[in-house]
Motif scaffolding. Structure first.
Motif, short mmCIF file in Angstrom:
data_model
loop_
_atom_site.label_atom_id
_atom_site.label_comp_id
_atom_site.label_asym_id
_atom_site.label_seq_id
_atom_site.Cartn_x
_atom_site.Cartn_y
_atom_site.Cartn_z
N LEU A 1 0.83 -1.21 0.00
CA LEU A 1 0.00 0.00 0.00
C LEU A 1 0.86 1.24 0.00
N GLY A 2 0.67 2.14 -0.93
CA GLY A 2 1.44 3.37 -0.99
C GLY A 2 0.51 4.56 -1.08
N TYR A 3 0.85 5.64 -0.42
CA TYR A 3 0.05 6.86 -0.46
C TYR A 3 0.83 7.94 -1.19
N ALA A 4 0.24 8.59 -2.15
CA ALA A 4 0.87 9.74 -2.79
C ALA A 4 0.71 10.93 -1.86
N ARG A 5 1.71 11.76 -1.82
CA ARG A 5 1.67 12.90 -0.92
C ARG A 5 0.89 14.04 -1.57
N LYS A 6 -0.15 14.43 -0.87
CA LYS A 6 -0.98 15.54 -1.35
C LYS A 6 -1.02 16.62 -0.29
N LYS A 7 -1.19 17.84 -0.69
CA LYS A 7 -1.34 18.90 0.29
C LYS A 7 -2.64 18.67 1.05
N GLU A 8 -2.56 18.84 2.36
CA GLU A 8 -3.69 18.57 3.24
C GLU A 8 -4.93 19.32 2.78
N GLY A 9 -5.99 18.56 2.48
CA GLY A 9 -7.27 19.17 2.17
C GLY A 9 -7.44 19.66 0.76
N ASN A 10 -6.41 19.58 -0.08
CA ASN A 10 -6.54 20.05 -1.46
C ASN A 10 -7.35 19.06 -2.29
N ALA B 1 -9.09 -1.33 -8.52
CA ALA B 1 -9.01 0.13 -8.57
C ALA B 1 -10.39 0.75 -8.77
N ALA B 2 -11.21 0.16 -9.65
CA ALA B 2 -12.54 0.70 -9.89
C ALA B 2 -13.41 0.60 -8.63
N THR B 3 -13.33 -0.53 -7.91
CA THR B 3 -14.12 -0.70 -6.69
C THR B 3 -13.70 0.31 -5.62
N LEU B 4 -12.39 0.55 -5.50
CA LEU B 4 -11.92 1.53 -4.53
C LEU B 4 -12.37 2.95 -4.89
N GLN B 5 -12.40 3.26 -6.19
CA GLN B 5 -12.94 4.57 -6.60
C GLN B 5 -14.38 4.72 -6.14
N TRP B 6 -15.19 3.67 -6.38
CA TRP B 6 -16.58 3.72 -5.94
C TRP B 6 -16.66 3.83 -4.42
N GLY B 7 -15.77 3.11 -3.72
CA GLY B 7 -15.80 3.16 -2.27
C GLY B 7 -15.57 4.56 -1.73
N ALA C 1 -5.08 3.56 -9.08
CA ALA C 1 -4.62 2.62 -10.11
C ALA C 1 -3.14 2.31 -9.93
N ASN C 2 -2.33 3.35 -9.66
CA ASN C 2 -0.90 3.13 -9.47
C ASN C 2 -0.62 2.27 -8.24
N ALA C 3 -1.33 2.55 -7.15
CA ALA C 3 -1.12 1.77 -5.92
C ALA C 3 -1.50 0.32 -6.12
N VAL C 4 -2.64 0.08 -6.75
CA VAL C 4 -3.10 -1.30 -6.99
C VAL C 4 -2.13 -2.03 -7.92
#
Length: 457
Positions: free
Chosen positions: A121-130, A271-277, A139-142
């Motif tokens: 499992l990997g998280y891309a770093r995003k600015k908080e709340g953006n 990836a599609a199921t996680l998007q829906w989730g 898709a990349n993580a999956v």
């Protein structure tokens, strides 16, 4: 002078009478079409009348095909027939009929149809709340999980090889996933007439195979027979064991095919199921709060979720199952071919007919679900709030004909979803409208593009 044969006389006459020639040709092709369609069977599922040669092809709106199928189900019943060209297709609907058709004895009369080109499992770093669109990140993580399982390594998201592989996989998936491609693939000879999408698929497929072959060759040079690092090592070991066996399926070509299908299947389903989730969590914040509460109670904020946690996380498990059911990722499965004449629940299915189970009719069956057209996790909870299985929960088809990657997909989705909700609260960005809850129309259902905000908890 020798008498001119009557056939030659007819040809000269028709040549001199062009109008008659055209009429003759039209009558000939109509007769040919009639001969192809003249067979009728007692108890064959009813369906709409079709046009010569085209069948019912023009009666389906490519952009609303699932609505068209639902209308025909209401008009003709649990099983209805259509024709694409001269190909007979029967669409099966409802839990009872699909369960009976694809039960334990189905190997006697059903074969899977081979559609072309589908042989950490990997998280891309995003600015908080953006605001951000989660599609590419998920898709990349999956796909990196698939990389770990198959290649034994996790790629950096900026790695050129990884990005190229993701790009090719995405192009291949979008083309194969289109309804037009699947319809053309099911009509004999049409793939040679409509070459555009098929040529694109072949090109992407070959480029992916070149990349995968390089990785397989690297594994051959570096692998240790005493320790399998990943799927490729394990497959190569079996290939060595069965070397010389003419009937073995362990060979390099099959290894490449399996790896391509792993990437396609992983992206399509997980990836599609996680998007829906994530979409459902921002649309139903009260449900998200209940998931947060259970996660905090069972895991806290620092303990990583594992598959075994599902047994103690009844509500989260119910939400994940309801995401599968309500999202309805693959309403229609790959067609099956009747290998012999068979009668099922009063419907006659002749040999060589294509059979398509409509899983959407099961997941939204009004006789099986309390609120089939609402997102309602209580479908999978008993009166005491404990998780309960439902026999009509068939997002991956039925029995031994279910999706071979079902267990991996379920495990991934539970761990991804639980980890995301453990660390973030998801919401609709300020000033933006409520995202659409309906889907884009392709062979698989994906949500329309949307943006969300992720707030650290």
């Amino acid at each position: 002078m020798q008498e001119v044969p009557w056939l030659w006389t007819l040809i000269i006459f028709c040549w001199n009478n062009f109008t008659i020639l055209i009429v003759f040709l039209i009558l000939f092709v109509l007769l040919l079409d009639h001969v192809k369609r003249r067979t009728s069977w007692s108890h064959y599922p009813p369906g709409p009348s079709g046009l010569p040669f085209l069948g019912n092809l023009l009666q389906f709106d490519i952009n609303n095909i699932f609505e068209d199928i639902e209308q025909k189900r209401k008009e003709f019943g649990a099983a209805f027939s259509v024709q694409l060209g001269w190909t007979n297709i029967v669409v099966l609907n409802g839990y009872e009929l699909i369960r009976e058709t694809f039960g334990p004895k189905s190997d006697v009369y059903l074969d899977r149809l081979l559609i072309p080109f589908l042989h950490t499992l990997g998280y891309a770093r995003k600015k908080e709340g953006n605001p951000f669109n989660p599609q590419i990140l998920l898709a990349n993580a999956v796909n990196n999980v698939i990389c770990i399982l198959t290649f034994g390594e996790r790629f950096n998201y900026s790695d050129e090889k990884f990005l190229k592989l993701m790009q090719l996989t995405d192009e291949l998936l979008k083309t194969v996933n289109s309804i037009l491609f699947q319809v053309v693939s099911m009509i004999p000879g049409m793939s040679y007439i409509s070459r555009g999408p098929h040529c694109k698929v072949v090109k992407c497929y070959q480029e992916i195979q070149v990349m995968l072959r390089e990785i397989v060759n690297e594994h051959k040079d570096s692998r240790d027979p005493a320790f399998a690092r990943d799927f490729i090592d394990a497959f190569l070991e079996e290939t060595e064991k069965t070397k010389g066996d003419p009937d073995t399926s362990f060979n390099e070509d099959n290894l490449l095919i399996l790896n391509v299908e792993l990437f396609i299947g992983g992206t399509l389903s997980t990836a599609a199921t996680l998007q829906w989730g994530l979409l459902f969590m921002v649309l139903y914040p009260d449900i998200q709060k209940k998931v947060h509460k259970e996660i905090d109670m069972v895991l806290g904020r620092n303990k990583w979720p594992i598959t075994e946690n599902q047994a103690n996380m009844h509500y989260t498990n119910a939400v994940v199952h309801e995401i599968h059911r309500y999202a309805d990722i693959t309403p229609l499965t790959i067609p099956y071919l009747m290998r012999k004449d068979t009668e099922i629940l009063g419907f006659f299915l002749p040999k060589k007919t294509l059979v398509v189970p409509n899983l959407s009719s099961v997941l939204k069956d009004e006789t099986m679900w309390e609120k089939p057209f609402q997102f309602y996790p209580e479908h999978f909870l008993d009166a005491d709030g404990h998780f309960v299985k439902q026999e009509a929960f068939l997002p991956f088809s039925l029995g031994h004909r279910t999706c071979p990657g079902e267990q991996l997909t379920r495990m991934e989705i539970f761990i991804f979803f639980t980890s995301l909700l453990q660390n973030f609260t998801f919401c609709i960005p300020d000033g933006q409208p409520r995202p659409q809850e309906d889907s884009e129309y392709n062979l698989a259902r994906f949500p329309h593009a949307f943006e969300i905000c992720a707030i650290s908890r």
